[in-house]
Write a protein that holds these residues in place. Structure first.
Motif, PDB file in Angstrom:
ATOM      1  N   ILE A 172       5.281   9.843   1.970  1.00  0.00           N
ATOM      2  CA  ILE A 172       3.861   9.489   2.025  1.00  0.00           C
ATOM      3  C   ILE A 172       3.385   9.441   3.476  1.00  0.00           C
ATOM      4  N   LEU A 173       4.192   8.826   4.343  1.00  0.00           N
ATOM      5  CA  LEU A 173       3.808   8.706   5.749  1.00  0.00           C
ATOM      6  C   LEU A 173       3.743  10.063   6.440  1.00  0.00           C
ATOM      7  N   VAL A 183       0.827  -1.204   0.000  1.00  0.00           N
ATOM      8  CA  VAL A 183       0.000   0.000   0.000  1.00  0.00           C
ATOM      9  C   VAL A 183       0.861   1.255   0.000  1.00  0.00           C
ATOM     10  N   LEU A 184       1.970   1.203   0.706  1.00  0.00           N
ATOM     11  CA  LEU A 184       2.856   2.357   0.782  1.00  0.00           C
ATOM     12  C   LEU A 184       3.652   2.517  -0.518  1.00  0.00           C
ATOM     13  N   LEU A 232      -2.430  13.768  -0.742  1.00  0.00           N
ATOM     14  CA  LEU A 232      -3.043  12.451  -0.803  1.00  0.00           C
ATOM     15  C   LEU A 232      -4.550  12.618  -0.963  1.00  0.00           C
ATOM     16  N   SER A 233      -5.126  11.913  -1.900  1.00  0.00           N
ATOM     17  CA  SER A 233      -6.569  12.000  -2.127  1.00  0.00           C
ATOM     18  C   SER A 233      -7.330  11.291  -1.008  1.00  0.00           C
ATOM     19  N   ASP A 234      -8.634  11.480  -0.984  1.00  0.00           N
ATOM     20  CA  ASP A 234      -9.462  10.776  -0.010  1.00  0.00           C
ATOM     21  C   ASP A 234      -9.293   9.266  -0.172  1.00  0.00           C
ATOM     22  N   GLU A 235      -9.189   8.841  -1.409  1.00  0.00           N
ATOM     23  CA  GLU A 235      -8.990   7.403  -1.682  1.00  0.00           C
ATOM     24  C   GLU A 235      -7.634   6.943  -1.152  1.00  0.00           C
ATOM     25  N   ASP A 236      -6.603   7.760  -1.337  1.00  0.00           N
ATOM     26  CA  ASP A 236      -5.265   7.432  -0.816  1.00  0.00           C
ATOM     27  C   ASP A 236      -5.315   7.292   0.703  1.00  0.00           C
ATOM     28  N   MET A 237      -5.945   8.264   1.344  1.00  0.00           N
ATOM     29  CA  MET A 237      -6.020   8.245   2.802  1.00  0.00           C
ATOM     30  C   MET A 237      -6.805   7.023   3.281  1.00  0.00           C
ATOM     31  N   ALA A 238      -7.865   6.694   2.564  1.00  0.00           N
ATOM     32  CA  ALA A 238      -8.676   5.529   2.940  1.00  0.00           C
ATOM     33  C   ALA A 238      -7.871   4.238   2.823  1.00  0.00           C
ATOM     34  N   SER A 239      -6.973   4.186   1.853  1.00  0.00           N
ATOM     35  CA  SER A 239      -6.156   2.974   1.674  1.00  0.00           C
ATOM     36  C   SER A 239      -5.185   2.775   2.827  1.00  0.00           C
ATOM     37  N   LYS A 255       2.666   6.286  -7.226  1.00  0.00           N
ATOM     38  CA  LYS A 255       1.608   7.134  -7.780  1.00  0.00           C
ATOM     39  C   LYS A 255       1.985   8.612  -7.716  1.00  0.00           C
ATOM     40  N   HIS A 256       2.581   9.035  -6.594  1.00  0.00           N
ATOM     41  CA  HIS A 256       2.864  10.452  -6.386  1.00  0.00           C
ATOM     42  C   HIS A 256       4.309  10.840  -6.708  1.00  0.00           C
TER      43      HIS A 256
END
Length: 282
Positions: free
Chosen positions: A223-224, A208-209, A256-263, A215-216
């Motif tokens: 990311i963290l 996931v990380l 980070l998108s809402d989807e990214d945060m949810a993941s 992606k970014h």
């Protein structure tokens, strides 16, 4: 969230400002602490998180004094260690931390952990309030307090003990989110600080990380840190490597998108450090 930078701040309930990212020096050897902290300041960090238990207060503060910046531009934190709980021991420890730093004042003093029992916790808080009233410490807070310890302290403060809980510092990352504690604190406008936000580099190969990093076009560490910022926390990344100190500060040019945060919302509780939140039963 609104655009922020390494020099951005949040307002504490004490009225002072705290920079949104801190430079941590936990386990940084004293013989390199001044050098790496000075480098962090040169790279734009304005927030240094030390502790008496880290045995590098003097060196951390020396970097601040030697930075060439006005004292008011850098936020410095220290902590009352677990072995110094109770009014008399805490008072002595606070005096020693103030002397070791030699900065004129300490921006934030935390109780490092809730060990020692109720009487010692509240006695330690009383010593902190006295130091604050004397002008030696500007803001007060706690670290590793479970909700029952927070509520105990809140009741003590409301009874007339004085002071305010301005910061709560915890190991927080996607594998140890502590959402219940963060919610309790944020409801009271208490700033949440996240130590070990990089999970001590133990999760960098998690799919996931890695997927989010790819992606970014960022590193897993970035990311963290960004996750922590978007949760509204103040992350405290640490490193003794100049390239990583810089890298850890380069987290303001992506979102980070809402989807990214949810993941990164994981059903797990796996701290990598000590865990007084769970271990301290009294």
């Amino acid at each position: 969230m609104a655009p922020i930078s390494l020099q951005s701040t949040y307002k504490l309930v004490s009225g002072y400002e705290i920079p949104v990212v801190g430079f941590g020096v936990y386990q940084t050897p004293s013989d390199v602490t001044e050098k790496v902290t000075r480098k962090a300041i040169e790279l734009g960090y304005r927030h240094v998180d030390s502790a008496k238990a880290y045995r590098n207060e003097k060196e951390s503060a020396a970097a601040i004094r030697g930075s060439g910046l006005d004292r008011s531009k850098i936020f410095y934190t220290s902590k009352v260690p677990s072995k110094c709980m109770g009014y008399e021991k805490a008072k002595k420890a606070i005096e020693e931390s103030i002397a070791a730093a030699d900065l004129g004042y300490i921006d934030l003093m935390l109780i490092h952990a809730p060990y020692g029992g109720k009487e010692d916790r509240l006695g330690t808080w009383r010593a902190l309030v006295e130091a604050q009233k004397a002008g030696h410490v500007r803001s007060l807070g706690v670290s590793n307090f479970a909700i029952q310890h927070l509520e105990e302290l809140e009741e003590y403060i409301k009874s007339g003990a004085g002071g305010q809980i301005t910061v709560g510092q915890y190991e927080i990352h996607p594998w140890c989110p502590r959402e219940d504690i963060a919610e309790w604190l944020q409801k009271r406008n208490v700033i949440v600080e996240a130590y070990s936000p990089l999970v001590q580099a133990t999760r960098m190969k998690e799919p996931v990380l890695q997927n989010l990093a790819k992606k970014h076009g960022k590193t897993e560490a970035q990311i963290l840190i960004r996750w922590s910022l978007q949760k509204g926390y103040v992350p405290l990344p640490k490193s003794v490597t100049e390239s990583r100190i810089l890298e850890n500060s380069q987290v303001f040019d992506f979102t980070l998108s809402d989807e990214d945060m949810a993941s990164l919302k994981l059903n797990t509780y796996e701290p990598v450090c000590w865990d007084p939140v769970r271990d301290c039963k009294i």
